[in-house]
Design a protein around this motif. Structure first.
Motif, PDB file in Angstrom:
ATOM      1  N   VAL A  41       0.848  -1.189   0.000  1.00 22.70           N
ATOM      2  CA  VAL A  41       0.000   0.000   0.000  1.00 22.70           C
ATOM      3  C   VAL A  41       0.884   1.239   0.000  1.00 22.70           C
ATOM      4  N   VAL A  42       0.296   2.360  -0.380  1.00 20.54           N
ATOM      5  CA  VAL A  42       0.983   3.644  -0.358  1.00 20.54           C
ATOM      6  C   VAL A  42       0.133   4.614   0.440  1.00 20.54           C
ATOM      7  N   GLY A  43       0.759   5.300   1.389  1.00 16.43           N
ATOM      8  CA  GLY A  43       0.006   6.248   2.206  1.00 16.43           C
ATOM      9  C   GLY A  43      -1.058   5.543   3.016  1.00 16.43           C
ATOM     10  N   THR A  44      -2.295   6.036   2.924  1.00 11.48           N
ATOM     11  CA  THR A  44      -3.398   5.438   3.684  1.00 11.48           C
ATOM     12  C   THR A  44      -4.289   4.570   2.803  1.00 11.48           C
ATOM     13  N   SER A  45      -3.789   4.182   1.635  1.00 11.03           N
ATOM     14  CA  SER A  45      -4.573   3.300   0.767  1.00 11.03           C
ATOM     15  C   SER A  45      -4.605   1.901   1.367  1.00 11.03           C
ATOM     16  N   GLY A  46      -5.624   1.117   0.993  1.00 10.18           N
ATOM     17  CA  GLY A  46      -5.750  -0.216   1.535  1.00 10.18           C
ATOM     18  C   GLY A  46      -6.316  -0.187   2.941  1.00 10.18           C
ATOM     19  N   ASN A  47      -6.730  -1.346   3.431  1.00  7.73           N
ATOM     20  CA  ASN A  47      -7.299  -1.439   4.765  1.00  7.73           C
ATOM     21  C   ASN A  47      -7.278  -2.876   5.252  1.00  7.73           C
ATOM     22  N   VAL A  48      -7.386  -3.024   6.568  1.00 13.67           N
ATOM     23  CA  VAL A  48      -7.275  -4.330   7.222  1.00 13.67           C
ATOM     24  C   VAL A  48      -8.380  -4.445   8.257  1.00 13.67           C
ATOM     25  N   SER A  49      -8.917  -5.660   8.412  1.00 12.61           N
ATOM     26  CA  SER A  49      -9.922  -5.877   9.455  1.00 12.61           C
ATOM     27  C   SER A  49      -9.747  -7.255  10.061  1.00 12.61           C
ATOM     28  N   VAL A  50     -10.294  -7.423  11.265  1.00 14.20           N
ATOM     29  CA  VAL A  50     -10.284  -8.713  11.953  1.00 14.20           C
ATOM     30  C   VAL A  50     -11.584  -8.828  12.739  1.00 14.20           C
ATOM     31  N   ARG A  51     -12.126 -10.027  12.764  1.00  8.34           N
ATOM     32  CA  ARG A  51     -13.400 -10.244  13.467  1.00  8.34           C
ATOM     33  C   ARG A  51     -13.152 -10.826  14.841  1.00  8.34           C
ATOM     34  N   VAL A  52     -13.802 -10.243  15.836  1.00  8.61           N
ATOM     35  CA  VAL A  52     -13.773 -10.760  17.199  1.00  8.61           C
ATOM     36  C   VAL A  52     -15.229 -10.932  17.634  1.00  8.61           C
ATOM     37  N   GLY A  53     -15.713 -12.162  17.588  1.00  6.97           N
ATOM     38  CA  GLY A  53     -17.123 -12.396  17.865  1.00  6.97           C
ATOM     39  C   GLY A  53     -17.990 -11.713  16.821  1.00  6.97           C
ATOM     40  N   ASP A  54     -18.902 -10.874  17.248  1.00  7.12           N
ATOM     41  CA  ASP A  54     -19.771 -10.143  16.329  1.00  7.12           C
ATOM     42  C   ASP A  54     -19.275  -8.721  16.076  1.00  7.12           C
ATOM     43  N   ALA A 107     -10.327 -12.674   9.161  1.00  7.96           N
ATOM     44  CA  ALA A 107      -9.558 -11.466   8.859  1.00  7.96           C
ATOM     45  C   ALA A 107      -9.610 -11.192   7.362  1.00  7.96           C
ATOM     46  N   VAL A 108      -9.516  -9.916   7.000  1.00  8.92           N
ATOM     47  CA  VAL A 108      -9.535  -9.484   5.596  1.00  8.92           C
ATOM     48  C   VAL A 108      -8.447  -8.438   5.396  1.00  8.92           C
ATOM     49  N   VAL A 109      -7.716  -8.570   4.301  1.00  6.09           N
ATOM     50  CA  VAL A 109      -6.692  -7.591   3.929  1.00  6.09           C
ATOM     51  C   VAL A 109      -6.992  -7.091   2.521  1.00  6.09           C
ATOM     52  N   HIS A 110      -7.061  -5.786   2.358  1.00  2.13           N
ATOM     53  CA  HIS A 110      -7.273  -5.150   1.049  1.00  2.13           C
ATOM     54  C   HIS A 110      -6.096  -4.229   0.770  1.00  2.13           C
ATOM     55  N   THR A 111      -5.463  -4.409  -0.397  1.00  2.17           N
ATOM     56  CA  THR A 111      -4.318  -3.568  -0.751  1.00  2.17           C
ATOM     57  C   THR A 111      -4.444  -3.036  -2.172  1.00  2.17           C
ATOM     58  N   THR A 174      -6.334  -5.713  -4.483  1.00  5.11           N
ATOM     59  CA  THR A 174      -6.521  -7.096  -4.056  1.00  5.11           C
ATOM     60  C   THR A 174      -7.405  -7.178  -2.819  1.00  5.11           C
ATOM     61  N   VAL A 175      -8.024  -8.349  -2.657  1.00  8.92           N
ATOM     62  CA  VAL A 175      -8.712  -8.696  -1.422  1.00  8.92           C
ATOM     63  C   VAL A 175      -8.366 -10.142  -1.101  1.00  8.92           C
ATOM     64  N   THR A 176      -7.927 -10.388   0.117  1.00  8.67           N
ATOM     65  CA  THR A 176      -7.711 -11.756   0.573  1.00  8.67           C
ATOM     66  C   THR A 176      -8.318 -11.900   1.955  1.00  8.67           C
ATOM     67  N   CYS A 177      -8.685 -13.122   2.294  1.00 16.39           N
ATOM     68  CA  CYS A 177      -9.223 -13.385   3.625  1.00 16.39           C
ATOM     69  C   CYS A 177      -8.611 -14.655   4.173  1.00 16.39           C
ATOM     70  N   GLY A 178      -8.732 -14.831   5.476  1.00 13.70           N
ATOM     71  CA  GLY A 178      -8.167 -15.999   6.116  1.00 13.70           C
ATOM     72  C   GLY A 178      -8.716 -16.161   7.514  1.00 13.70           C
ATOM     73  N   ALA A 179      -8.309 -17.229   8.153  1.00 15.49           N
ATOM     74  CA  ALA A 179      -8.744 -17.465   9.524  1.00 15.49           C
ATOM     75  C   ALA A 179      -8.103 -16.472  10.475  1.00 15.49           C
ATOM     76  N   THR A 180      -6.896 -16.005  10.128  1.00 14.40           N
ATOM     77  CA  THR A 180      -6.144 -15.068  10.964  1.00 14.40           C
ATOM     78  C   THR A 180      -5.591 -13.934  10.118  1.00 14.40           C
ATOM     79  N   LEU A 181      -5.124 -12.891  10.779  1.00 11.78           N
ATOM     80  CA  LEU A 181      -4.490 -11.779  10.074  1.00 11.78           C
ATOM     81  C   LEU A 181      -3.243 -12.248   9.343  1.00 11.78           C
ATOM     82  N   ASP A 182      -2.440 -13.090   9.989  1.00 10.85           N
ATOM     83  CA  ASP A 182      -1.220 -13.586   9.341  1.00 10.85           C
ATOM     84  C   ASP A 182      -1.548 -14.357   8.073  1.00 10.85           C
ATOM     85  N   GLN A 183      -2.575 -15.188   8.126  1.00 11.50           N
ATOM     86  CA  GLN A 183      -2.933 -15.974   6.947  1.00 11.50           C
ATOM     87  C   GLN A 183      -3.446 -15.084   5.816  1.00 11.50           C
TER      88      GLN A 183
END
Length: 231
Positions: A41-54, A107-111, A174-183
């Motif tokens: 990513v460059v600057g504030t482009s892209g974003n990351v999220s993680v789910r904890v319960g609801d 977890a979801v990562v968008h770049t 891109t968009v990728t998802c996984g069970a964890t942030l690392d994945q």
């Protein structure tokens, strides 16, 4: 992009983060900083999220990752109502929530990774240049273009993600998802690497890259079922 008009931001009464959410926020910030350090990513482009319960913890809009602190925890429920923090969530919130509502992802990562974004402008699907496509569930599709932050984009992405853990967004990233942030982050790196390999091989004048067949990819997918297991 991460710019979100404040009048589109739905809020609820904010509460204090639980210990689990606070720990997850620290991991999320570390992951977001890695996307920048790795050139995804460059600057504030892209974003990351993680789910904890609801609750979905997500990077806020327009804040450089190196400025995020433990007090900046930002979280929404699955309907997008803000439950944690006062910073405005990323403009791509519909994209993240769509994944959590329809999959078991944690977890979801968008770049806006350079090579992956370039490939998204050239083909409707990343050619089978390497067997690591199997790690993403199969051939990586390109979701048709739609404006950032829209439900249309989220819908296009979900169709491209069907049966997959990663996709490209046309003229976007891109968009990728996984069970964890690392994945999820590892899958982003793998996808960017495959795109770079295909672009590099395709750029040699007079030569055409050899590609794997669907049968060869299926064989790899079968082998991967037992990868890393103890005998």
């Amino acid at each position: 992009m991460n710019d979100r008009p404040r009048d589109e931001h739905r809020t609820a009464r904010s509460r204090k983060a639980t210990d689990e959410e606070a720990d997850a926020w620290r991991d999320l910030v570390a992951t977001a900083r890695r996307t920048a350090a790795d050139g995804l990513v460059v600057g504030t482009s892209g974003n990351v999220s993680v789910r904890v319960g609801d609750t979905v913890l997500v990077t806020p809009s327009g804040v450089p990752y190196d400025r995020l602190t433990p007090d900046d925890v930002t979280g929404v429920d699955l309907d997008g109502r803000q439950m944690l923090g006062t910073l405005v969530p990323t403009s791509e919130l519909p994209l993240h929530l769509a994944v959590y509502r329809t999959t078991g992802a944690g977890a979801v990562v968008h770049t806006h990774a350079v090579h992956a974004t370039a490939v998204s402008t050239l083909v409707p699907e990343l050619p089978l240049i390497h067997y690591m496509a199997a790690a993403l569930g199969g051939p990586v599709r390109v979701a048709p273009y739609a404006p950032y932050g829209t439900e249309e984009l989220a819908g296009n992405m979900l169709r491209a993600l069907a049966g997959r853990t990663g996709c490209l967004l046309q003229n976007h990233g891109t968009v990728t998802c996984g069970a964890t942030l690392d994945q999820a982050l590892d899958r982003t790196a793998q996808l960017e690497w495959m795109c770079r390999v295909w672009l590099t091989a395709s750029s040699v004048p007079g030569l055409t890259p050899s590609l794997l067949t669907p049968g060869q990819l299926a064989e790899v997918q079968e082998r991967m079922r037992d990868y890393g297991r103890r005998h």
